[in-house]
Motif scaffolding. Sequence first.
Motif, mmCIF file in Angstrom:
data_model
loop_
_atom_site.group_PDB
_atom_site.id
_atom_site.type_symbol
_atom_site.label_atom_id
_atom_site.label_comp_id
_atom_site.label_asym_id
_atom_site.label_seq_id
_atom_site.Cartn_x
_atom_site.Cartn_y
_atom_site.Cartn_z
ATOM 1 N N ASP A 79 79.556 115.719 72.577
ATOM 2 C CA ASP A 79 79.016 116.379 71.386
ATOM 3 C C ASP A 79 77.524 116.112 71.226
ATOM 4 O O ASP A 79 77.058 114.990 71.396
ATOM 5 C CB ASP A 79 79.766 115.915 70.139
ATOM 6 N N ARG A 80 76.782 117.155 70.841
ATOM 7 C CA ARG A 80 75.338 117.034 70.642
ATOM 8 C C ARG A 80 74.952 116.920 69.170
ATOM 9 O O ARG A 80 73.793 116.665 68.853
ATOM 10 C CB ARG A 80 74.622 118.257 71.228
ATOM 11 N N GLY A 121 78.445 113.355 67.542
ATOM 12 C CA GLY A 121 78.050 112.648 68.753
ATOM 13 C C GLY A 121 78.570 111.222 68.755
ATOM 14 O O GLY A 121 79.170 110.751 67.783
ATOM 15 N N SER A 137 74.312 111.825 73.931
ATOM 16 C CA SER A 137 75.032 112.146 72.700
ATOM 17 C C SER A 137 74.885 111.035 71.666
ATOM 18 O O SER A 137 75.065 109.848 71.971
ATOM 19 C CB SER A 137 76.520 112.352 73.021
ATOM 20 N N ALA A 175 74.435 115.997 77.419
ATOM 21 C CA ALA A 175 75.839 116.017 77.005
ATOM 22 C C ALA A 175 76.508 117.307 77.459
ATOM 23 O O ALA A 175 75.971 118.403 77.272
ATOM 24 C CB ALA A 175 75.940 115.877 75.486
#
Length: 361
Positions: A262-263, A267, A289, A307
């Motif tokens: 996840d960015r 994250g 991330s 990521a």
Amino acid sequence: MRILHVHWTGLPVTGGVETHLHAVVRQLGALTREVRAVVGTRQSPGCDYDPALDIAEPFVPARAAALAERCLDADLVHWHNPQWHKPEVVTAVVARLRERRWRGRLVLDLHNIDEQPEQWEFLATLPGPVVAHSAFVADEVRHRLPDADVTTLALALPLEEEPYRLPGEGHPTVLQPSRMTRWKGSHLSLEASMTLLDEGTELHFVHAGTQHLIWPPGIPRALLERAEAWQEKGRVHFTHYRPPQSWAAIRASDIVIHPTIDRGAHGEPFSLSVAQAVICGRRILASDSGNLPLLLADYSAATLVPAGDVQALTGALRDAVHRPPVVPTAGDRALAQRLRDDFATAGQRHLAYYQTLADKA
């Protein structure tokens, strides 16, 4: 001061809230005898089970009322990730505390967060200060809840060690020491490792954290079927170990891989296992991330990749397996000592924070 920690789960896992929960309650217990933990999973070591917190059980008002009675007996209730499950339980307990004019303090501990607006709207309705465990999470909370009173406290981690032997030997070992979930990038590390195995690279890939999962792993079936052939050849291994065994497992690895995908706000919130890898002087491949870039900024043996980018991860792993063992720099050793000290003193810092809240009441 009577302290009650509340969480949805308490089973021993690889990393995660549960590992911190057990460690911080144990540290607090050495400082004050009046500390308990209540969770929604049966047979959780050192924790009381409460069906109101069991995410597999329906909401029953009488159970929520009974949980509120537990809370009324405490001076401070520390609720971990109240936004993730059963908001009707949290709402009912908070309402009961207000009705009974409870004079204690409620602390909202946000270990990992999300982009979902309804979670933030729900959190905005809850009274009490917020605890985070990294600058990344604290900043996200302040951005979304500008009126929140946010404090960053170190996570706790058991420093006691138990023996553990990783499966596979004779070749470089790549270890993902997190829970097996898509969010943690388990599918990416598996695909990258098998790509190298297909190319003829000599390595073992080991994934920990395969038990006590809250959500299904979410690994594509085709990828798992592909992994079966390498499992039969003894090159891909899925395993599980207890938190005290994690030190031996990480030390036995050559490369620790942690590609959370996840960015955004969801994250990587901290990563206990990556911090352990720093302390153990391992080579680390991680995504950019969440908190990972902050955690690894001063570590010389870390490589960050975008990521979700499996090609970048594969390339970084291809390079890493041919590198010599890590020789920690003075900066690496200083970072490792800071992390270790934080883990060891988290209970003291939590208790000092609780006392500050009590003094303000």
